[in-house]
Design a protein around this motif. Structure first.
Motif, PDB file in Angstrom:
ATOM      1  N   ILE A  67       0.829  -1.214   0.000  1.00  0.00           N
ATOM      2  CA  ILE A  67       0.000   0.000   0.000  1.00  0.00           C
ATOM      3  C   ILE A  67       0.861   1.262   0.000  1.00  0.00           C
ATOM      4  N   THR A  68       2.026   1.166  -0.591  1.00  0.00           N
ATOM      5  CA  THR A  68       2.925   2.327  -0.606  1.00  0.00           C
ATOM      6  C   THR A  68       2.351   3.474  -1.429  1.00  0.00           C
ATOM      7  N   ASP A  69       1.499   3.152  -2.398  1.00  0.00           N
ATOM      8  CA  ASP A  69       0.940   4.218  -3.245  1.00  0.00           C
ATOM      9  C   ASP A  69      -0.018   5.107  -2.473  1.00  0.00           C
ATOM     10  N   LEU A  70      -0.589   4.612  -1.391  1.00  0.00           N
ATOM     11  CA  LEU A  70      -1.557   5.388  -0.613  1.00  0.00           C
ATOM     12  C   LEU A  70      -0.885   6.301   0.400  1.00  0.00           C
ATOM     13  N   ILE A  71       0.419   6.131   0.615  1.00  0.00           N
ATOM     14  CA  ILE A  71       1.137   6.940   1.588  1.00  0.00           C
ATOM     15  C   ILE A  71       1.704   8.168   0.882  1.00  0.00           C
ATOM     16  N   LYS A  72       1.322   9.344   1.364  1.00  0.00           N
ATOM     17  CA  LYS A  72       1.753  10.585   0.725  1.00  0.00           C
ATOM     18  C   LYS A  72       3.166  10.968   1.167  1.00  0.00           C
ATOM     19  N   ASP A  73       3.362  11.085   2.471  1.00  0.00           N
ATOM     20  CA  ASP A  73       4.667  11.501   2.995  1.00  0.00           C
ATOM     21  C   ASP A  73       5.497  10.255   3.311  1.00  0.00           C
ATOM     22  N   LYS A  74       6.318   9.864   2.373  1.00  0.00           N
ATOM     23  CA  LYS A  74       7.124   8.669   2.567  1.00  0.00           C
ATOM     24  C   LYS A  74       8.340   8.980   3.430  1.00  0.00           C
ATOM     25  N   SER A  75       8.628   8.094   4.364  1.00  0.00           N
ATOM     26  CA  SER A  75       9.741   8.296   5.284  1.00  0.00           C
ATOM     27  C   SER A  75      11.049   7.916   4.604  1.00  0.00           C
ATOM     28  N   ASN A  76      12.095   8.676   4.913  1.00  0.00           N
ATOM     29  CA  ASN A  76      13.424   8.380   4.372  1.00  0.00           C
ATOM     30  C   ASN A  76      14.325   7.740   5.418  1.00  0.00           C
ATOM     31  N   MET A  77      13.727   7.152   6.463  1.00  0.00           N
ATOM     32  CA  MET A  77      14.474   6.441   7.494  1.00  0.00           C
ATOM     33  C   MET A  77      14.486   4.942   7.154  1.00  0.00           C
ATOM     34  N   VAL A  78      15.597   4.298   7.447  1.00  0.00           N
ATOM     35  CA  VAL A  78      15.725   2.855   7.202  1.00  0.00           C
ATOM     36  C   VAL A  78      16.219   2.181   8.468  1.00  0.00           C
ATOM     37  N   GLU A  79      15.847   0.924   8.628  1.00  0.00           N
ATOM     38  CA  GLU A  79      16.293   0.127   9.772  1.00  0.00           C
ATOM     39  C   GLU A  79      17.400  -0.805   9.299  1.00  0.00           C
ATOM     40  N   ILE A  80      18.546  -0.732   9.975  1.00  0.00           N
ATOM     41  CA  ILE A  80      19.720  -1.526   9.619  1.00  0.00           C
ATOM     42  C   ILE A  80      20.010  -2.499  10.764  1.00  0.00           C
ATOM     43  N   ALA A  81      20.249  -3.757  10.428  1.00  0.00           N
ATOM     44  CA  ALA A  81      20.535  -4.795  11.427  1.00  0.00           C
ATOM     45  C   ALA A  81      22.025  -5.099  11.444  1.00  0.00           C
ATOM     46  N   PHE A  82      22.523  -5.330  12.664  1.00  0.00           N
ATOM     47  CA  PHE A  82      23.918  -5.693  12.863  1.00  0.00           C
ATOM     48  C   PHE A  82      23.970  -7.009  13.632  1.00  0.00           C
ATOM     49  N   LYS A  83      25.094  -7.305  14.220  1.00  0.00           N
ATOM     50  CA  LYS A  83      25.257  -8.565  14.922  1.00  0.00           C
ATOM     51  C   LYS A  83      24.410  -8.593  16.197  1.00  0.00           C
ATOM     52  N   ASN A  84      24.036  -9.830  16.625  1.00  0.00           N
ATOM     53  CA  ASN A  84      23.283 -10.062  17.861  1.00  0.00           C
ATOM     54  C   ASN A  84      21.925  -9.371  17.865  1.00  0.00           C
ATOM     55  N   GLY A  85      21.339  -9.206  16.688  1.00  0.00           N
ATOM     56  CA  GLY A  85      20.012  -8.613  16.628  1.00  0.00           C
ATOM     57  C   GLY A  85      19.989  -7.122  16.902  1.00  0.00           C
ATOM     58  N   ARG A  86      21.148  -6.495  16.964  1.00  0.00           N
ATOM     59  CA  ARG A  86      21.200  -5.043  17.190  1.00  0.00           C
ATOM     60  C   ARG A  86      20.723  -4.311  15.947  1.00  0.00           C
ATOM     61  N   LYS A  87      19.747  -3.428  16.140  1.00  0.00           N
ATOM     62  CA  LYS A  87      19.171  -2.676  15.024  1.00  0.00           C
ATOM     63  C   LYS A  87      19.206  -1.192  15.330  1.00  0.00           C
ATOM     64  N   GLU A  88      19.597  -0.417  14.329  1.00  0.00           N
ATOM     65  CA  GLU A  88      19.639   1.034  14.456  1.00  0.00           C
ATOM     66  C   GLU A  88      18.975   1.658  13.236  1.00  0.00           C
ATOM     67  N   TYR A  89      18.713   2.969  13.344  1.00  0.00           N
ATOM     68  CA  TYR A  89      17.958   3.674  12.301  1.00  0.00           C
ATOM     69  C   TYR A  89      18.833   4.757  11.689  1.00  0.00           C
ATOM     70  N   PHE A  90      18.800   4.811  10.358  1.00  0.00           N
ATOM     71  CA  PHE A  90      19.663   5.716   9.616  1.00  0.00           C
ATOM     72  C   PHE A  90      18.841   6.503   8.600  1.00  0.00           C
ATOM     73  N   LEU A  91      19.436   7.613   8.186  1.00  0.00           N
ATOM     74  CA  LEU A  91      18.782   8.505   7.234  1.00  0.00           C
ATOM     75  C   LEU A  91      19.255   8.186   5.826  1.00  0.00           C
ATOM     76  N   LEU A  92      18.304   8.066   4.914  1.00  0.00           N
ATOM     77  CA  LEU A  92      18.613   7.772   3.515  1.00  0.00           C
ATOM     78  C   LEU A  92      18.583   9.066   2.723  1.00  0.00           C
ATOM     79  N   GLN A  93      19.715   9.421   2.098  1.00  0.00           N
ATOM     80  CA  GLN A  93      19.832  10.682   1.369  1.00  0.00           C
ATOM     81  C   GLN A  93      20.249  10.427  -0.074  1.00  0.00           C
TER      82      GLN A  93
END
Length: 399
Positions: A67-93
């Motif tokens: 349903i991505t077409d129905l979302i007007k303001d798309k977020s430019n944040m992404v979730e990145i996974a590392f070792k041991n299930g550690r997840k952080e959020y980064f900005l996509l430019q």
């Protein structure tokens, strides 16, 4: 035919080698389906069935992909996974085109790190809201670009240094008489920093250990304490139910568990049965706790005594889902009488009006006595059935 057989054998051997490499790769990081990786100087195409979730958290599911077409303001944040299930959020430019499963280069403090894309778009924004992460207060780092093959090769070589570092750090901690256990080491992709995970019962002064580790490995050292449950989830294993540990397969948050959970569910307070592999109370005691709590709320207080003309009856036990409680008279504790919830409330109301019924089971036809499902076929359960044969043999011997 022989050439085809040889080709098939070679393909099977290559697939086995690929699977072994992916197994080690997946133990190191929480991997998603990855394609076109290079191991042992061979470019390979890794399909999703080779990347196995070996004792790791379940992948984040993006339910907004359709349903991505129905979302007007798309977020430019992404979730990145590392070792041991550690997840952080980064900005996509810079309109960088990435998809879930891509290996990307991200900013770190200091240097850079490598991780795998888990979520993109609006689902990442909702995930951050779920974890109470505010963008205004969060230190936002950028996704630099997709990883190149030389960087992936270097990353793999850096990961090979982690296991020797674990054993070396354990020896140093033992020499310093520190009551702690080094459980894992995570190297940053550029080999500028290493995170040492440890477990300890009390607070540990590891300043001297950090100095020695920094001299030994010539990198920046960071110590992170993890609980027993987190450590068990990292190691993985099988529970008493025969399935993979919940903390290793799908659980990402750990809630407190107390013996009250076992009491509400009418379980025996046996530490050997209630304890998990982490030596703590099993997390599954929380799963049905709310259902039992809600069902038991329908029952009156167990301290209420039911008064009848035959005598006073006290509470013994109950079945919350069948809505049945067992009572017994003061002078007949060995005789348990099942009563429905309706009948119990009825007797309590009668006692409030100073009315005493003749018997507990009076006019109560909702509870039926359970009959055994088995039958005694031809005296199979008789303990004397073997004596007849023995006597017959003894008579023969006497003759």
């Amino acid at each position: 035919m022989d050439n085809n057989d040889n080709d098939n054998k070679k393909k099977e051997e290559e697939e086995d080698n690929i699977e072994e490499e992916c197994f080690l790769f997946n133990k190191t990081i929480d991997a998603s389906p990855i394609k076109n990786l290079k191991f042992n100087d061979n470019t390979i195409n890794i399909e999703s069935n080779y990347i196995r979730t070996h004792c790791h958290k379940a992948h984040s599911f993006d339910w907004l992909t359709e349903i991505t077409d129905l979302i007007k303001d798309k977020s430019n944040m992404v979730e990145i996974a590392f070792k041991n299930g550690r997840k952080e959020y980064f900005l996509l430019q810079n309109e960088l085109k990435i998809k879930v499963g891509d290996i990307v280069l991200v900013e770190a403090n200091p240097g850079y790190d490598i991780g795998i894309v888990k979520l993109i778009g609006e689902a990442t924004k909702l995930q951050m809201r779920k974890k109470n992460i505010k963008i205004s207060e969060y230190e936002i780092k950028r996704v630099i670009r997709k990883c190149r093959q030389p960087e992936i090769d270097k990353w793999k070589n850096v990961m090979d240094l982690e296991f020797p570092a674990i054993y070396k750090s354990r020896e140093l901690a033992r020499k310093l008489n520190l009551s702690m256990k080094i459980t894992d080491v995570e190297y940053q992709a550029d080999r500028s920093k290493a995170i040492f995970y440890y477990t300890a019962d009390d607070r540990v002064d590891f300043r001297e250990l950090v100095k020695i580790l920094a001299e030994q490995f010539s990198i920046r050292i960071e110590m992170r304490q993890c609980g027993m449950r987190q450590d068990a989830g990292r190691l993985g294993g099988l529970g008493s139910c025969g399935r993979e540990l919940c903390c290793a397969s799908w659980m990402s948050k750990f809630h407190s568990v107390s013996t009250n959970n076992a009491r509400v569910q009418q379980l025996s307070l046996n530490p050997q049965k209630l304890g998990g592999l982490c030596s703590k109370l099993k997390c599954c005691l929380n799963f049905e706790y709310d259902n039992y709590l809600e069902a038991s709320g329908k029952f009156p207080d167990n301290s209420i005594v039911l008064k009848t003309k035959k005598g006073n009856a006290v509470f013994l036990n109950n079945d919350v889902f069948r809505e049945i409680s067992w009572y017994a008279y003061d002078n007949e504790y060995n005789k348990m009488i099942p009563l429905s919830l309706r009948r119990i409330n009825e007797i309590i109301e009668m006692n409030k009006n100073k009315i005493f019924p003749d018997d507990l089971l009076e006019v109560d036809k909702n509870v039926e006595e359970e009959k055994p499902d088995y039958q005694n076929i031809v005296g199979v359960e008789s303990t004397a059935r073997f004596d007849k044969k023995d006597n017959f043999k003894n008579k023969k011997k006497r003759k």
